[in-house]
Structure formats: C-alpha cells, structure tokens
Design a protein around this motif. Structure first.
Motif, PDB file in Angstrom:
ATOM      1  N   TYR A 127       0.827  -1.203   0.000  1.00 49.83           N
ATOM      2  CA  TYR A 127       0.000   0.000   0.000  1.00 49.83           C
ATOM      3  C   TYR A 127       0.866   1.260   0.000  1.00 49.83           C
ATOM      4  O   TYR A 127       2.005   1.249   0.465  1.00 49.83           O
ATOM      5  CB  TYR A 127      -0.918   0.019   1.230  1.00 49.83           C
ATOM      6  N   ALA A 128       0.284   2.335  -0.517  1.00 50.83           N
ATOM      7  CA  ALA A 128       0.904   3.658  -0.426  1.00 50.83           C
ATOM      8  C   ALA A 128      -0.097   4.599   0.224  1.00 50.83           C
ATOM      9  O   ALA A 128      -1.268   4.645  -0.173  1.00 50.83           O
ATOM     10  CB  ALA A 128       1.294   4.174  -1.807  1.00 50.83           C
ATOM     11  N   ILE A 129       0.361   5.327   1.226  1.00 53.66           N
ATOM     12  CA  ILE A 129      -0.493   6.261   1.957  1.00 53.66           C
ATOM     13  C   ILE A 129       0.114   7.652   1.803  1.00 53.66           C
ATOM     14  O   ILE A 129       1.243   7.897   2.238  1.00 53.66           O
ATOM     15  CB  ILE A 129      -0.579   5.879   3.448  1.00 53.66           C
ATOM     16  N   ILE A 130      -0.622   8.546   1.172  1.00 57.48           N
ATOM     17  CA  ILE A 130      -0.141   9.910   0.955  1.00 57.48           C
ATOM     18  C   ILE A 130      -0.893  10.821   1.914  1.00 57.48           C
ATOM     19  O   ILE A 130      -2.119  10.886   1.889  1.00 57.48           O
ATOM     20  CB  ILE A 130      -0.370  10.362  -0.495  1.00 57.48           C
ATOM     21  N   ALA A 131      -0.157  11.509   2.767  1.00 57.93           N
ATOM     22  CA  ALA A 131      -0.779  12.302   3.825  1.00 57.93           C
ATOM     23  C   ALA A 131      -0.499  13.790   3.646  1.00 57.93           C
ATOM     24  O   ALA A 131       0.622  14.190   3.316  1.00 57.93           O
ATOM     25  CB  ALA A 131      -0.269  11.843   5.190  1.00 57.93           C
ATOM     26  N   ILE A 132      -1.537  14.581   3.860  1.00 65.43           N
ATOM     27  CA  ILE A 132      -1.416  16.037   3.875  1.00 65.43           C
ATOM     28  C   ILE A 132      -1.994  16.523   5.196  1.00 65.43           C
ATOM     29  O   ILE A 132      -3.118  16.179   5.552  1.00 65.43           O
ATOM     30  CB  ILE A 132      -2.182  16.680   2.703  1.00 65.43           C
ATOM     31  N   ASP A 133      -1.223  17.310   5.937  1.00 64.97           N
ATOM     32  CA  ASP A 133      -1.729  17.800   7.219  1.00 64.97           C
ATOM     33  C   ASP A 133      -1.248  19.217   7.475  1.00 64.97           C
ATOM     34  O   ASP A 133      -0.803  19.912   6.564  1.00 64.97           O
ATOM     35  CB  ASP A 133      -1.347  16.852   8.365  1.00 64.97           C
TER      36      ASP A 133
END
Length: 209
Positions: A127-133
């Motif tokens: 899996y790839a998890i792309i996070a923006i915070d």
C-alpha cells in the motif's frame, strides 16, 4: 500564516501578505505524484473541518481534470481522538480491498490511527499512503521528525511503529526560504506592537506568529 484560499483575492484583501501558500496549493504536488507513479485511482479520507474540506474539494477538482478516479471518500469528525477508533476501523474494513492507494487529508492524530489500524488488516508493503496535514517543514535541517500525537507521546515508539510508517509519504509546504525572510519577520513582530495594532508582546506567543 492564514491558509484560507479566499484571502488570495487581492482585490478584496489587498493588505494581506502570505508567508505560507493556500491550503489548496499542496494539492498540485499530490496530483503530480499520482500521475508520476500512474496511480489512477485512490480512496480519500479527510477530516470534517473547513481547512481540510477546502483541500478535499481541490483534490476532487484536480482529479476530475486529470482523469483520476476517487473510488471512495470518507470524512472523520474533528478531534477524532475523543471519539471511538472504530470510525477509522470501519472505514478501513470498507475500503482496503478496493484500493492500494490512500490519500489522507487530516491531522497527524488521524494518520497514526489510520496507519496503525490498517497494518492489522494488510501487509503495508502493498500500500501507499499519501498524507497532507498542518505540519510545516521549517527548513532548519534536512530532516524533520514526524510529530507524535499526545496520547502516544509518553509511550515507547517501537520499531514496529516506524516500520508501519514506511508506507507513508507526507506532502507538506515549507516556510519561506528567502534569505531576507527572517529580517522581514522580525520587522513585522516589531510593527504589530505599535499603533494601530498594539498587539501585547508575549514571549511564548511571538515565536509562533
């Protein structure tokens, strides 16, 4: 440091000067990443707040323009740490068979809950998890540690925790890199203590303005 896209209207907010980009600008980096790796579809999780709602809307617009498919989307309430973690678990159970790409538009607390719950269901290497915070890269060093949520701050962060986050790529804006910015910043702090602003000086507040 306001990141609301509305204040980009220079006709209406002509005295406003940005030191950080509007929240929606980071979406361009997200779309470029998805296109580069030919990830044409993904599932999106966002926090139900005005700030992240703007980013989510921008993701939808850009995804549609570049013919990227949002398979499913889900929102979590603000301050989810005060809610039952089953909210995140239910989302994962509903989506992990549909996708290998997740886009997370939420604070670091949600990211931790999501990643540590997802690893209970799948092998994160797939899996790839792309996070923006809301975290910003301050540019003082080549690397910046990821913030640990307060509920975990007093606990031992194990190798297993770190391994889980190898699947996460965080997209974050940087502070201004111009050599004169610090000078500008100090001048602003001096000016806002004077008329007509008269902001009282507070040693704990001013470093974060």
């Amino acid at each position: 440091k306001c990141n609301d896209k509305r204040v980009s209207n220079k006709t209406k907010y002509y005295t406003f000067a940005r030191t950080l980009p509007p929240a929606t600008k980071v979406v361009k980096a997200l779309i470029s990443l998805l296109k580069e790796y030919r990830w044409s579809q993904f599932v999106m999780l966002s926090e139900k707040t005005k700030r992240f709602a703007q980013v989510a809307q921008a993701v939808k617009i850009f995804a549609s323009h570049y013919k990227l498919s949002i398979i499913d989307e889900f929102t979590v309430p603000h301050n989810i740490v005060s809610h039952n973690i089953t909210i995140v678990r239910n989302f994962i159970e509903h989506t992990f068979r549909k996708t290998r790409i997740y886009v997370i538009l939420a604070p670091v607390e949600v990211q931790w809950d999501f990643v540590l719950t997802l690893r209970q269901f799948v092998n994160l290497e797939d899996y790839a998890i792309i996070a923006i915070d809301d975290d910003k890269f301050n540019g003082d060093t080549e690397m910046q540690p990821m913030r640990v949520p307060s509920p975990l701050a007093n606990k031992v962060i194990t190798h297993s925790h770190l391994q889980a986050f190898r699947a996460v790529l965080k997209i974050t804006p940087t502070y201004p890199t111009d050599a004169q910015y610090k000078y500008f910043e100090n001048r602003v702090k001096q000016r806002i203590t004077q008329k007509p602003f008269c902001l009282p000086y507070h040693k704990d507040l001013f470093p974060h303005i």
